[in-house]
Design a protein around this motif. Structure first.
Motif, PDB file in Angstrom:
ATOM      1  N   LYS A 178      10.990   8.807 -11.193  1.00  0.00           N
ATOM      2  CA  LYS A 178      10.365   7.396 -11.295  1.00  0.00           C
ATOM      3  C   LYS A 178      10.920   7.002 -13.572  1.00  0.00           C
ATOM      4  O   LYS A 178      11.368   6.496 -13.274  1.00  0.00           O
ATOM      5  CB  LYS A 178       9.310   6.752 -10.871  1.00  0.00           C
ATOM      6  CG  LYS A 178       9.661   5.798 -10.028  1.00  0.00           C
ATOM      7  CD  LYS A 178       7.892   5.575  -9.144  1.00  0.00           C
ATOM      8  CE  LYS A 178       8.239   5.074  -7.878  1.00  0.00           C
ATOM      9  NZ  LYS A 178       6.329   4.315  -8.134  1.00  0.00           N
ATOM     10  N   LYS A 205      15.697   1.934  -7.710  1.00  0.00           N
ATOM     11  CA  LYS A 205      14.776   2.765  -6.293  1.00  0.00           C
ATOM     12  C   LYS A 205      14.690   4.056  -5.968  1.00  0.00           C
ATOM     13  O   LYS A 205      15.271   4.292  -5.761  1.00  0.00           O
ATOM     14  CB  LYS A 205      15.554   2.118  -5.424  1.00  0.00           C
ATOM     15  CG  LYS A 205      15.333   0.276  -5.091  1.00  0.00           C
ATOM     16  CD  LYS A 205      15.424  -0.043  -3.837  1.00  0.00           C
ATOM     17  CE  LYS A 205      15.464  -1.470  -3.944  1.00  0.00           C
ATOM     18  NZ  LYS A 205      16.591  -2.163  -4.292  1.00  0.00           N
ATOM     19  N   CYS A 238       2.722   7.311   1.698  1.00  0.00           N
ATOM     20  CA  CYS A 238       2.915   5.878   2.009  1.00  0.00           C
ATOM     21  C   CYS A 238       1.925   5.690   2.391  1.00  0.00           C
ATOM     22  O   CYS A 238       2.125   4.070   1.746  1.00  0.00           O
ATOM     23  CB  CYS A 238       4.601   6.361   2.152  1.00  0.00           C
ATOM     24  SG  CYS A 238       5.370   6.374   1.259  1.00  0.00           S
ATOM     25  N   GLU A 293      -0.815   4.632   0.024  1.00  0.00           N
ATOM     26  CA  GLU A 293      -0.129   4.240  -0.784  1.00  0.00           C
ATOM     27  C   GLU A 293       0.419   3.253  -1.512  1.00  0.00           C
ATOM     28  O   GLU A 293       2.248   3.387  -1.243  1.00  0.00           O
ATOM     29  CB  GLU A 293       0.489   5.699  -1.963  1.00  0.00           C
ATOM     30  CG  GLU A 293      -1.216   6.512  -2.736  1.00  0.00           C
ATOM     31  CD  GLU A 293      -1.425   6.562  -4.117  1.00  0.00           C
ATOM     32  OE1 GLU A 293      -0.172   6.093  -4.767  1.00  0.00           O
ATOM     33  OE2 GLU A 293      -1.746   7.310  -4.285  1.00  0.00           O
ATOM     34  N   PRO A 294       0.813   2.349  -0.518  1.00  0.00           N
ATOM     35  CA  PRO A 294       2.143   1.225   0.053  1.00  0.00           C
ATOM     36  C   PRO A 294       2.285   0.907  -1.616  1.00  0.00           C
ATOM     37  O   PRO A 294       1.831   0.554  -2.162  1.00  0.00           O
ATOM     38  CB  PRO A 294       1.245  -0.243   0.571  1.00  0.00           C
ATOM     39  CG  PRO A 294      -0.161   0.755   0.647  1.00  0.00           C
ATOM     40  CD  PRO A 294      -0.222   1.438   0.231  1.00  0.00           C
ATOM     41  N   GLY A 295       3.802   0.914  -1.067  1.00  0.00           N
ATOM     42  CA  GLY A 295       4.610   0.859  -2.719  1.00  0.00           C
ATOM     43  C   GLY A 295       4.611   1.351  -3.220  1.00  0.00           C
ATOM     44  O   GLY A 295       5.232   1.161  -4.998  1.00  0.00           O
ATOM     45  N   ALA A 328      10.620   2.959  -2.254  1.00  0.00           N
ATOM     46  CA  ALA A 328      11.144   1.872  -1.740  1.00  0.00           C
ATOM     47  C   ALA A 328      11.451   2.200   0.392  1.00  0.00           C
ATOM     48  O   ALA A 328      12.127   1.276   0.588  1.00  0.00           O
ATOM     49  CB  ALA A 328      13.134   1.724  -2.635  1.00  0.00           C
ATOM     50  N   ARG A 332       2.904   0.963   5.449  1.00  0.00           N
ATOM     51  CA  ARG A 332       4.214  -0.650   5.390  1.00  0.00           C
ATOM     52  C   ARG A 332       5.466   0.172   4.701  1.00  0.00           C
ATOM     53  O   ARG A 332       5.763  -1.144   3.636  1.00  0.00           O
ATOM     54  CB  ARG A 332       3.097  -1.298   5.173  1.00  0.00           C
ATOM     55  CG  ARG A 332       2.027  -1.993   5.566  1.00  0.00           C
ATOM     56  CD  ARG A 332       1.055  -2.719   4.731  1.00  0.00           C
ATOM     57  NE  ARG A 332       0.051  -3.418   5.582  1.00  0.00           N
ATOM     58  CZ  ARG A 332      -0.970  -2.784   6.838  1.00  0.00           C
ATOM     59  NH1 ARG A 332      -1.067  -2.221   6.609  1.00  0.00           N
ATOM     60  NH2 ARG A 332      -1.176  -3.493   7.098  1.00  0.00           N
ATOM     61  N   THR A 333       5.915   0.963   4.222  1.00  0.00           N
ATOM     62  CA  THR A 333       6.706   1.461   3.821  1.00  0.00           C
ATOM     63  C   THR A 333       7.988   1.524   4.629  1.00  0.00           C
ATOM     64  O   THR A 333       7.762   2.270   5.704  1.00  0.00           O
ATOM     65  CB  THR A 333       6.773   2.341   2.759  1.00  0.00           C
ATOM     66  OG1 THR A 333       5.579   2.835   2.199  1.00  0.00           O
ATOM     67  CG2 THR A 333       7.891   3.646   2.278  1.00  0.00           C
TER      68      THR A 333
END
Length: 226
Positions: free
Chosen positions: A98, A104, A121, A124-126, A129, A156-157
């Motif tokens: 990053k 992304k 993930c 740690e959602p988010g 991408a 939620r990824t």
């Protein structure tokens, strides 16, 4: 195919440390992919190299990284207490990408590496991408009752699963059932007649697979764009 360059990558200031190989595209898109290996492998796994080459040729910066347990021990599988530290190492690798890529960042891995990526993930959602999960180890061979799905309802990824039709760690119907547990968008790419190695055993290579994975990856994640 556009030219790419590869260099060793290391960050000893991070804890756990980051170690691997960075594929630098000739024409970067600003997006990046972190790839990691299975329980018995390392960042030099042929399938990771092949995927890194085609993704970098497409403009993504790709980091093939050794998980922390592999940095400590050159051979053998991870121990029972290694998983949390391995996930921390993956998070550090993502954060490093990053810093140098404004677009992304995606995360993926083969077998154990993919499982730890998905668990990270879910925690740690988010963080990234999307996920690229190769030969997800749904259960140990011949032990279908030992399902490794506890975290999937928290995932939620968006995730692209790539699974061989002869993988003893999870049949296609089992994987399809597991995908129903995931609240995020998830898609399955089946690889006919491939086992857990996806056709990359020893020096053999399923030559067309990396390009197929790249195409499905682009289709899946581009369709999620708002």
């Amino acid at each position: 195919m556009p030219l790419t360059s590869i260099r060793e990558f290391a960050d000893s200031a991070a804890e756990p440390k980051i170690r691997g190989f960075l594929h630098l595209p000739e024409t970067p898109t600003g997006d990046a992919l972190v790839l990691t290996h299975g329980a018995g492998g390392n960042a030099k796994a042929p399938i990771l190299i092949a995927l890194a080459e085609v993704f970098a040729a497409e403009g993504l910066q790709v980091l093939r990284c050794d998980l922390p347990y592999r940095q400590t021990r050159p051979w053998g599988p991870p121990g029972p207490g290694d998983a949390a530290r391995d996930r921390a190492g993956l998070k550090n690798a993502v954060e490093a990408m990053k810093q140098t890529n404004p677009g992304k960042v995606y995360l993926g891995g083969h077998s154990y590496g993919g499982r730890q990526s998905s668990m990270l993930c879910a925690e740690e959602p988010g963080l990234v991408a999307g996920l690229l999960l190769l030969s997800y180890p749904l259960h140990p061979p011949r032990k279908p009752e030992q399902q490794r799905t506890q975290h999937l309802p928290d995932l939620r990824t968006p995730a692209l699963f790539v699974q061989g039709t002869r993988d003893p760690f999870g049949s296609i119907p089992e994987i399809e059932q597991a995908l129903k547990m995931i609240p995020a968008k998830a898609k399955l790419l089946m690889v006919e007649n491939a086992g857990h190695d996806l056709g990359f055993k020893g020096k053999t290579k399923k030559e067309d697979l990396p390009e197929i994975v790249l195409r499905k990856f682009r289709e899946f994640f581009e369709a999620l764009q708002p």
